[in-house]
Design an enzyme around this catalytic site. Structure first.
Site, mmCIF file in Angstrom:
data_model
loop_
_atom_site.group_PDB
_atom_site.id
_atom_site.type_symbol
_atom_site.label_atom_id
_atom_site.label_comp_id
_atom_site.label_asym_id
_atom_site.label_seq_id
_atom_site.Cartn_x
_atom_site.Cartn_y
_atom_site.Cartn_z
ATOM 1 N N GLN A 181 0.814 -1.202 0.000
ATOM 2 C CA GLN A 181 0.000 0.000 0.000
ATOM 3 C C GLN A 181 0.862 1.272 0.000
ATOM 4 O OE1 GLN A 181 -2.664 0.332 3.380
ATOM 5 N NE2 GLN A 181 -4.308 1.111 2.089
ATOM 6 N N PHE A 182 0.368 2.289 -0.682
ATOM 7 C CA PHE A 182 1.012 3.607 -0.775
ATOM 8 C C PHE A 182 2.380 3.531 -1.461
ATOM 9 C CE2 PHE A 182 -1.485 3.820 3.295
ATOM 10 C CZ PHE A 182 -2.573 4.481 2.743
ATOM 11 N N ARG A 183 2.562 2.506 -2.296
ATOM 12 C CA ARG A 183 3.793 2.304 -3.052
ATOM 13 C C ARG A 183 5.007 2.066 -2.155
ATOM 14 N NH1 ARG A 183 2.809 2.744 -8.152
ATOM 15 N NH2 ARG A 183 5.027 2.704 -8.655
ATOM 16 N N LEU A 184 4.757 1.617 -0.933
ATOM 17 C CA LEU A 184 5.836 1.257 -0.011
ATOM 18 C C LEU A 184 6.091 -0.239 -0.158
ATOM 19 C CD1 LEU A 184 4.740 3.408 3.058
ATOM 20 C CD2 LEU A 184 6.412 3.962 1.284
ATOM 21 N N HIS A 185 6.561 -0.615 -1.327
ATOM 22 C CA HIS A 185 6.648 -2.019 -1.711
ATOM 23 C C HIS A 185 7.772 -2.754 -0.975
ATOM 24 C CE1 HIS A 185 4.069 -0.422 -4.751
ATOM 25 N NE2 HIS A 185 5.042 0.183 -5.407
#
Length: 204
Positions: A181-185
């Site tokens: 989520q939120f591009r916090l991969h």
């Protein structure tokens, strides 16, 4: 497959990349509609210009990632010339990606013969009929070549063409990526270190 399983970051604790890849591929086989073994293959020509296309992974073990092709094709010539390549697997249903790169070797004749023999008869005929990556004057010319080789090999086994075999990417790095989520991969790279692997967690 639960959403919890899809979003889990547990894979970052894994210490061996081939076992982890095998697990992810098995997950993809259960979730992807078509060709879970499809991968984008990147090569470089003699001028240093990159090329990329989709191929199918046909073998995997601790030695590397195997695919088969016509060695006289564009990708075949580029790999034989540069002896290196990269792959990118992307499984949209799982929100996962794996990148592989390293030097390339040719598989043994025994491996190539065994895989070629496992292919459908029409695919074996096609390997003889297609002058892959070269200009084709029309569909009829291809169909004519297929008919000619079908007649030639009407009885008995169809031998493997001398220009058709497999390549093995022997990875120096394998990177696993999972959407969060939120591009916090989650992103983990395994780098070859002697006989083993160094694991590095990367910023997304």
């Amino acid at each position: 497959m639960s959403q919890e399983r899809l979003t889990s970051g547990d894979f970052t604790q894994e210490s061996e990349p081939f076992e982890l890849f095998a697990k992810w591929l098995k997950d993809a086989e259960a979730s992807e509609i078509n060709d879970p073994n499809a991968t984008a293959l990147a090569t470089v020509d003699q001028d240093g210009l990159p090329n990329v296309r989709m191929v199918l992974l046909k073998g995997l073990d601790e030695r590397g990632f195997v695919f088969y092709t016509n060695f006289e094709s564009q990708k075949g010539q580029e790999i034989l010339g540069q002896k290196k390549a990269a792959m990118c697997f992307h499984w949209k249903s799982l929100r996962r990606q794996v990148r592989v790169r390293g030097p390339v070797t040719v598989v043994s004749d025994e491996e190539a013969d065994a895989y070629y023999a496992s292919r459908a008869r029409g695919s074996r005929i096609g390997a003889w009929a297609s002058k892959q990556s070269r200009p084709l004057e029309g569909r009829f010319a291809l169909e004519k070549a297929v008919a000619e080789y079908t007649a030639k090999f009407a009885i008995g086994e169809i031998p493997r063409p001398p220009y058709w075999s497999g390549f093995r990417i022997e990875p120096t790095s394998i990177e696993f990526w999972h959407d969060r989520q939120f591009r916090l991969h989650d992103r983990v790279e395994f780098r070859r270190a002697g006989e083993g692997w160094e694991k590095v967690r990367m910023y997304p």
